[in-house]
Design an enzyme around this catalytic site. Structure first.
Site, PDB file in Angstrom:
ATOM      1  N   TYR B 108      46.120  31.103  46.537  1.00 26.25           N
ATOM      2  CA  TYR B 108      47.527  31.736  45.457  1.00 26.25           C
ATOM      3  C   TYR B 108      48.208  30.673  45.476  1.00 26.25           C
ATOM      4  O   TYR B 108      48.517  30.479  46.935  1.00 26.25           O
ATOM      5  CB  TYR B 108      47.973  32.809  45.529  1.00 26.25           C
ATOM      6  N   TYR B 147      38.309  35.115  46.756  1.00 26.59           N
ATOM      7  CA  TYR B 147      39.058  35.228  48.194  1.00 26.59           C
ATOM      8  C   TYR B 147      38.682  36.064  48.678  1.00 26.59           C
ATOM      9  O   TYR B 147      38.753  37.643  48.599  1.00 26.59           O
ATOM     10  CB  TYR B 147      40.254  34.904  47.562  1.00 26.59           C
ATOM     11  N   ARG B 157      37.369  39.689  47.123  1.00 24.17           N
ATOM     12  CA  ARG B 157      37.899  40.156  45.803  1.00 24.17           C
ATOM     13  C   ARG B 157      36.733  38.717  45.431  1.00 24.17           C
ATOM     14  O   ARG B 157      36.750  38.050  45.147  1.00 24.17           O
ATOM     15  CB  ARG B 157      39.627  39.545  45.465  1.00 24.17           C
ATOM     16  N   HIS B 160      39.268  37.534  39.987  1.00 23.61           N
ATOM     17  CA  HIS B 160      39.503  38.041  39.076  1.00 23.61           C
ATOM     18  C   HIS B 160      41.042  37.052  38.103  1.00 23.61           C
ATOM     19  O   HIS B 160      42.036  35.987  38.805  1.00 23.61           O
ATOM     20  CB  HIS B 160      40.007  39.314  39.746  1.00 23.61           C
ATOM     21  N   HIS B 162      45.080  38.593  36.988  1.00 24.94           N
ATOM     22  CA  HIS B 162      46.001  39.978  36.459  1.00 24.94           C
ATOM     23  C   HIS B 162      46.484  39.891  34.994  1.00 24.94           C
ATOM     24  O   HIS B 162      46.682  38.914  34.763  1.00 24.94           O
ATOM     25  CB  HIS B 162      47.061  39.821  38.393  1.00 24.94           C
TER      26      HIS B 162
END
Lengths: 190, 238
Positions: B108, B147, B157, B160, B162
């Protein structure tokens, strides 16, 4: 008659939402022309061990000072204060504290006559698979007859009252949020 | 008092995950322990923030282009489409959909993500879209990477995106995550598995959509989102 669709499940907002969801000034619902009593709303979000939560997201929604919602669902919405947003977002990066500059709302024709002034508030955070929804009232208002507060057990009612901390200049109300523990805030079905 | 049908349905707790899900460790201290307090609805519950054309720009819907500095965003291009509907299959038009994600490496842009994977100087990973009159949204992005996170040993995770969406009212609100079909990490993910019902969990997984795939350009995925709304059926609306 068509069959009802099932809701999409909620997931956590996670810790990395700021770059996407928080814009500068999103916690300021007013400008210099906004009608009514300008107030500052602050509070710290706490977890079950009393630690402050620095990665929470807070959203609020309220009527303007005349009690009108900026929504087509309000029959008076043509008269809503054009200098008032109604919706705000704040993060809690400042030691777990959120902050909003807004106005004290009046009672809306869409609420009961004995409804005391209130603001809807929602919390999202890492570690929360679903958001939590509540509403805050004001310590310097007559809340005794409020139809919703009266349904809350007396011992928990204080968790919904924002306390007037400073009345010189811009009145500041503190509404701390406890996600868990002895002082757990009342959260509503929503 | 408003007629029952004019009221919003609440969150369906057969569908949504519980606040406390011990496998997802940070829920332990952040989950309310009291039951939610029931609250009788008023007409004010039907109000909520509304958005219009002025609130988003076209480029907000292209994450491969909206943060470009000196080159193209790296990764597999994807086109994501879907409809935002309420439980009565009514489209929710002019609704704000906000999306955010990691880059192709699973990193991110957010400063607090210190995962040892490269940042992409040409990718921020945030987008905004307004649904059209049919409740449809679409955006272009890069497929995010999986990640690692600290929940448990060797925790990852699944890839995905959000999503944050507003229905027609403040109480019609959903923050969720869109997953990708066939991802082996889904079965191991405590956030996804926080949703107890198999069918509900499956609704968070997008479908590969070959009709959306753009030849020689980008793969398509479809992800419809259902939020709570009023209980009126479409036939009852004048």
């Amino acid at each position: 008659m068509s069959e009802k669709l099932a809701q999409t499940p909620s997931q956590t907002v996670g810790p990395f939402f700021h770059f996407a969801l928080i814009e500068d000034g999103e916690n300021i619902l007013i400008n210099e022309h906004t009608q009514g009593q300008v107030i500052r709303l602050v509070g710290t979000v706490y977890d079950g061990e009393g630690a402050s939560i620095q990665d929470a997201l807070i959203e609020i929604w309220q009527a303007d000072a005349a009690g009108i919602f900026n929504s087509s669902e309000d029959p008076n919405h043509q008269k809503v204060d054009p200098n008032f947003k109604g919706f705000g977002r704040s993060d809690t990066r400042n030691k777990g504290q959120y902050c909003f500059d807004t106005v004290k709302p009046s009672n809306s024709s869409l609420d009961d006559n004995d409804q005391a002034p209130y603001i809807r508030l929602r919390v999202f955070a890492r570690g929360m698979l679903v958001h939590a929804t509540t509403r805050l009232y004001f310590s310097d208002e007559a809340n005794q007859a409020d139809p919703i507060l009266s349904t809350v057990p007396a011992s928990r009612r204080t968790t919904l009252i924002a306390k007037l901390e400073r009345s010189q200049g811009v009145p500041t109300y503190r509404f701390d949020i406890y996600l868990q523990g002895d002082k757990e805030t009342v959260f509503f079905e929503a | 008092m408003p007629e029952d049908k004019n009221l919003l349905s609440t969150l369906d707790w057969q569908v949504h995950p519980p606040y406390l899900h011990p496998a997802y460790k940070s829920t332990t201290k952040r989950s309310p322990q009291h039951d939610l307090t029931p609250i009788k609805q008023r007409l004010s519950d039907l109000t909520g923030p509304a958005y219009g054309e002025g609130d988003v720009a076209e480029i907000d819907a292209d994450l491969t282009k909206n943060a470009v500095v000196n080159g193209e965003a790296i990764g597999e291009r994807i086109i994501v489409v879907g409809r935002l509907l309420d439980e009565q299959s009514r489209p929710i038009s002019n609704a704000l959909v906000e999306v955010w994600q990691a880059n192709a490496c699973g990193r991110y842009i957010h400063k607090q993500d210190q995962h040892d994977a490269p940042l992409d100087p040409n990718f921020k990973g945030a987008g905004r879209i307004l649904t059209n009159a049919n409740g449809e949204y679409h955006f272009t992005s890069i497929k995010p990477g999986a990640y690692p996170w600290g929940n448990h040993h060797n925790a990852w995770r699944p890839a995905h995106i959000h999503f944050s969406v507003f229905g027609r009212a403040f109480n019609s609100r959903l923050v969720t995550q869109m997953y990708f079909p066939g991802d082996p990490l889904l079965a191991l993910d405590p956030i996804c598995n926080g949703v107890p019902d198999d069918k509900a969990r499956a609704r968070m997984i997008s479908s590969y959509a070959h009709d959306v795939t753009s030849p020689a350009w980008a793969l398509g995925y479809r992800f419809d989102i259902i939020v709570n709304g009023t209980k009126q059926t479409p036939f009852e609306i004048h």
